[in-house]
Design a protein around this motif. Structure first.
Motif, PDB file in Angstrom:
ATOM      1  N   LEU A 185       0.833  -1.200   0.000  1.00  0.00           N
ATOM      2  CA  LEU A 185       0.000   0.000   0.000  1.00  0.00           C
ATOM      3  C   LEU A 185       0.873   1.256   0.000  1.00  0.00           C
ATOM      4  CD1 LEU A 185      -2.862   1.270   0.345  1.00  0.00           C
ATOM      5  CD2 LEU A 185      -2.520   1.036   2.804  1.00  0.00           C
ATOM      6  N   MET A 186       1.941   1.238   0.789  1.00  0.00           N
ATOM      7  CA  MET A 186       2.814   2.406   0.927  1.00  0.00           C
ATOM      8  C   MET A 186       3.875   2.467  -0.175  1.00  0.00           C
ATOM      9  SD  MET A 186       1.317   3.773   3.412  1.00  0.00           S
ATOM     10  CE  MET A 186       2.384   5.153   3.785  1.00  0.00           C
ATOM     11  N   GLY A 187       4.130   1.374  -0.854  1.00  0.00           N
ATOM     12  CA  GLY A 187       5.067   1.370  -1.966  1.00  0.00           C
ATOM     13  C   GLY A 187       6.522   1.154  -1.579  1.00  0.00           C
ATOM     14  N   CYS A 188       6.786   0.924  -0.292  1.00  0.00           N
ATOM     15  CA  CYS A 188       8.162   0.657   0.146  1.00  0.00           C
ATOM     16  C   CYS A 188       8.130   0.053   1.546  1.00  0.00           C
ATOM     17  CB  CYS A 188       9.004   1.930   0.148  1.00  0.00           C
ATOM     18  SG  CYS A 188       8.505   3.154   1.375  1.00  0.00           S
ATOM     19  N   ASP A 189       9.264  -0.485   1.960  1.00  0.00           N
ATOM     20  CA  ASP A 189       9.384  -0.997   3.323  1.00  0.00           C
ATOM     21  C   ASP A 189       9.328   0.149   4.315  1.00  0.00           C
ATOM     22  OD1 ASP A 189       9.667  -3.868   3.352  1.00  0.00           O
ATOM     23  OD2 ASP A 189      11.586  -3.625   2.336  1.00  0.00           O
ATOM     24  N   GLY A 190       8.766  -0.124   5.479  1.00  0.00           N
ATOM     25  CA  GLY A 190       8.758   0.853   6.562  1.00  0.00           C
ATOM     26  C   GLY A 190      10.068   0.830   7.313  1.00  0.00           C
ATOM     27  N   GLU A 191      10.412   1.972   7.884  1.00  0.00           N
ATOM     28  CA  GLU A 191      11.612   2.047   8.701  1.00  0.00           C
ATOM     29  C   GLU A 191      11.367   1.289  10.003  1.00  0.00           C
ATOM     30  OE1 GLU A 191      14.588   5.313  10.773  1.00  0.00           O
ATOM     31  OE2 GLU A 191      12.713   5.999   9.884  1.00  0.00           O
ATOM     32  N   PRO A 192      12.207   0.299  10.334  1.00  0.00           N
ATOM     33  CA  PRO A 192      12.026  -0.407  11.599  1.00  0.00           C
ATOM     34  C   PRO A 192      12.099   0.592  12.752  1.00  0.00           C
ATOM     35  CG  PRO A 192      13.612  -1.550  10.209  1.00  0.00           C
ATOM     36  CD  PRO A 192      13.348  -0.217   9.572  1.00  0.00           C
ATOM     37  N   TYR A 193      11.105   0.572  13.625  1.00  0.00           N
ATOM     38  CA  TYR A 193      11.024   1.525  14.728  1.00  0.00           C
ATOM     39  C   TYR A 193      11.296   0.825  16.057  1.00  0.00           C
ATOM     40  CZ  TYR A 193       8.863   4.726  18.075  1.00  0.00           C
ATOM     41  OH  TYR A 193       8.604   5.522  19.152  1.00  0.00           O
ATOM     42  N   LYS A 194      10.531  -0.221  16.335  1.00  0.00           N
ATOM     43  CA  LYS A 194      10.743  -1.003  17.545  1.00  0.00           C
ATOM     44  C   LYS A 194      10.482  -2.463  17.187  1.00  0.00           C
ATOM     45  CE  LYS A 194       9.191  -1.730  22.254  1.00  0.00           C
ATOM     46  NZ  LYS A 194       8.054  -1.617  23.146  1.00  0.00           N
ATOM     47  N   ILE A 195      11.530  -3.250  17.211  1.00  0.00           N
ATOM     48  CA  ILE A 195      11.437  -4.646  16.818  1.00  0.00           C
ATOM     49  C   ILE A 195      11.768  -5.504  18.031  1.00  0.00           C
ATOM     50  CG2 ILE A 195      12.291  -6.410  15.214  1.00  0.00           C
ATOM     51  CD1 ILE A 195      10.895  -4.002  13.829  1.00  0.00           C
ATOM     52  N   ASP A 196      10.799  -6.292  18.496  1.00  0.00           N
ATOM     53  CA  ASP A 196      11.096  -7.184  19.615  1.00  0.00           C
ATOM     54  C   ASP A 196      10.664  -8.627  19.351  1.00  0.00           C
ATOM     55  OD1 ASP A 196       8.341  -7.264  20.063  1.00  0.00           O
ATOM     56  OD2 ASP A 196       8.404  -5.954  21.801  1.00  0.00           O
ATOM     57  N   GLY A 197      10.134  -8.891  18.139  1.00  0.00           N
ATOM     58  CA  GLY A 197       9.747 -10.251  17.786  1.00  0.00           C
ATOM     59  C   GLY A 197       8.388 -10.670  18.318  1.00  0.00           C
ATOM     60  N   VAL A 198       7.776  -9.822  19.144  1.00  0.00           N
ATOM     61  CA  VAL A 198       6.427 -10.075  19.642  1.00  0.00           C
ATOM     62  C   VAL A 198       5.482  -9.064  19.001  1.00  0.00           C
ATOM     63  CG1 VAL A 198       4.941 -10.151  21.683  1.00  0.00           C
ATOM     64  CG2 VAL A 198       7.286 -11.017  21.808  1.00  0.00           C
ATOM     65  N   LYS A 199       5.866  -7.798  19.090  1.00  0.00           N
ATOM     66  CA  LYS A 199       5.179  -6.718  18.386  1.00  0.00           C
ATOM     67  C   LYS A 199       6.251  -5.872  17.718  1.00  0.00           C
ATOM     68  CE  LYS A 199       0.910  -6.452  20.955  1.00  0.00           C
ATOM     69  NZ  LYS A 199       0.077  -5.643  21.849  1.00  0.00           N
TER      70      LYS A 199
ATOM     71  N   VAL B 129       3.471 -10.339  15.933  1.00  0.00           N
ATOM     72  CA  VAL B 129       4.161 -11.404  15.219  1.00  0.00           C
ATOM     73  C   VAL B 129       3.441 -12.716  15.536  1.00  0.00           C
ATOM     74  CG1 VAL B 129       6.351 -12.600  14.872  1.00  0.00           C
ATOM     75  CG2 VAL B 129       6.329 -10.131  15.337  1.00  0.00           C
ATOM     76  N   LEU B 130       2.947 -13.356  14.483  1.00  0.00           N
ATOM     77  CA  LEU B 130       2.207 -14.603  14.645  1.00  0.00           C
ATOM     78  C   LEU B 130       3.163 -15.782  14.758  1.00  0.00           C
ATOM     79  CD1 LEU B 130      -0.565 -13.913  11.971  1.00  0.00           C
ATOM     80  CD2 LEU B 130      -0.598 -13.385  14.420  1.00  0.00           C
ATOM     81  N   ASP B 131       2.635 -16.925  15.173  1.00  0.00           N
ATOM     82  CA  ASP B 131       3.460 -18.125  15.356  1.00  0.00           C
ATOM     83  C   ASP B 131       4.203 -18.528  14.091  1.00  0.00           C
ATOM     84  OD1 ASP B 131       2.730 -18.288  18.012  1.00  0.00           O
ATOM     85  OD2 ASP B 131       1.153 -19.782  17.660  1.00  0.00           O
ATOM     86  N   ASN B 132       3.607 -18.255  12.917  1.00  0.00           N
ATOM     87  CA  ASN B 132       4.258 -18.630  11.665  1.00  0.00           C
ATOM     88  C   ASN B 132       5.270 -17.581  11.188  1.00  0.00           C
ATOM     89  OD1 ASN B 132       2.723 -16.541  10.614  1.00  0.00           O
ATOM     90  ND2 ASN B 132       1.455 -17.858   9.308  1.00  0.00           N
ATOM     91  N   GLY B 133       5.471 -16.526  11.985  1.00  0.00           N
ATOM     92  CA  GLY B 133       6.450 -15.495  11.649  1.00  0.00           C
ATOM     93  C   GLY B 133       5.890 -14.314  10.878  1.00  0.00           C
ATOM     94  N   SER B 134       4.659 -14.448  10.364  1.00  0.00           N
ATOM     95  CA  SER B 134       4.069 -13.311   9.661  1.00  0.00           C
ATOM     96  C   SER B 134       3.669 -12.254  10.684  1.00  0.00           C
ATOM     97  CB  SER B 134       2.889 -13.751   8.802  1.00  0.00           C
ATOM     98  OG  SER B 134       1.859 -14.271   9.604  1.00  0.00           O
ATOM     99  N   GLU B 135       3.471 -11.046  10.199  1.00  0.00           N
ATOM    100  CA  GLU B 135       3.149  -9.922  11.071  1.00  0.00           C
ATOM    101  C   GLU B 135       1.781  -9.363  10.691  1.00  0.00           C
ATOM    102  OE1 GLU B 135       6.397  -7.106  11.271  1.00  0.00           O
ATOM    103  OE2 GLU B 135       7.859  -8.713  11.204  1.00  0.00           O
ATOM    104  N   GLU B 136       0.858  -9.337  11.666  1.00  0.00           N
ATOM    105  CA  GLU B 136      -0.515  -8.903  11.449  1.00  0.00           C
ATOM    106  C   GLU B 136      -0.755  -7.572  12.154  1.00  0.00           C
ATOM    107  OE1 GLU B 136      -4.254 -11.658  11.323  1.00  0.00           O
ATOM    108  OE2 GLU B 136      -3.877 -11.101  13.412  1.00  0.00           O
ATOM    109  N   LEU B 137      -1.394  -6.635  11.453  1.00  0.00           N
ATOM    110  CA  LEU B 137      -1.624  -5.299  11.992  1.00  0.00           C
ATOM    111  C   LEU B 137      -2.300  -5.365  13.360  1.00  0.00           C
ATOM    112  CD1 LEU B 137      -2.609  -2.226   9.960  1.00  0.00           C
ATOM    113  CD2 LEU B 137      -3.651  -2.582  12.174  1.00  0.00           C
TER     114      LEU B 137
END
Length: 95
Positions: free
Chosen positions: A46-60, A78-86
């Motif tokens: 939707l945004m046309g590019c990757d977002g800048e990582p802001y806070k990455i902890d593997g849970v949210k 972060v879901l069990d399969n590794g995908s990330e859901e809004l």
């Protein structure tokens, strides 16, 4: 390919987009009945590019897209399969 510490994005991502793209992305996410089913890839496309990582902890994981002083921050669970859901989203700097 994701880099450690950058979630689904990449370490070089700036999340820089045009103001129109930022506004359109914000309005599309906000107005979607299925917004909480959107994956990182959906928002990236939707945004046309990757977002800048802001806070990455593997849970949210949070990413920013920006244009000048306007910033859209989107947090994904972060879901069990590794995908990330809004999970949450906010915008600052848009009138």
């Amino acid at each position: 390919v994701p880099t450690a510490g950058s979630g689904s994005s990449n370490a070089a991502a700036t999340g820089e987009v045009s103001l129109d793209t930022l506004k359109n992305g914000w309005e599309t996410i906000r107005g979607s009945d299925n917004k909480y089913e959107m994956l990182y890839e959906d928002v990236r496309d939707l945004m046309g590019c990757d977002g800048e990582p802001y806070k990455i902890d593997g849970v949210k994981n949070s990413y920013c897209w920006q244009s000048g002083g306007a910033i859209l921050t989107v947090t994904f669970k972060v879901l069990d399969n590794g995908s990330e859901e809004l999970n949450a989203f906010a915008v600052t700097g848009l009138d």
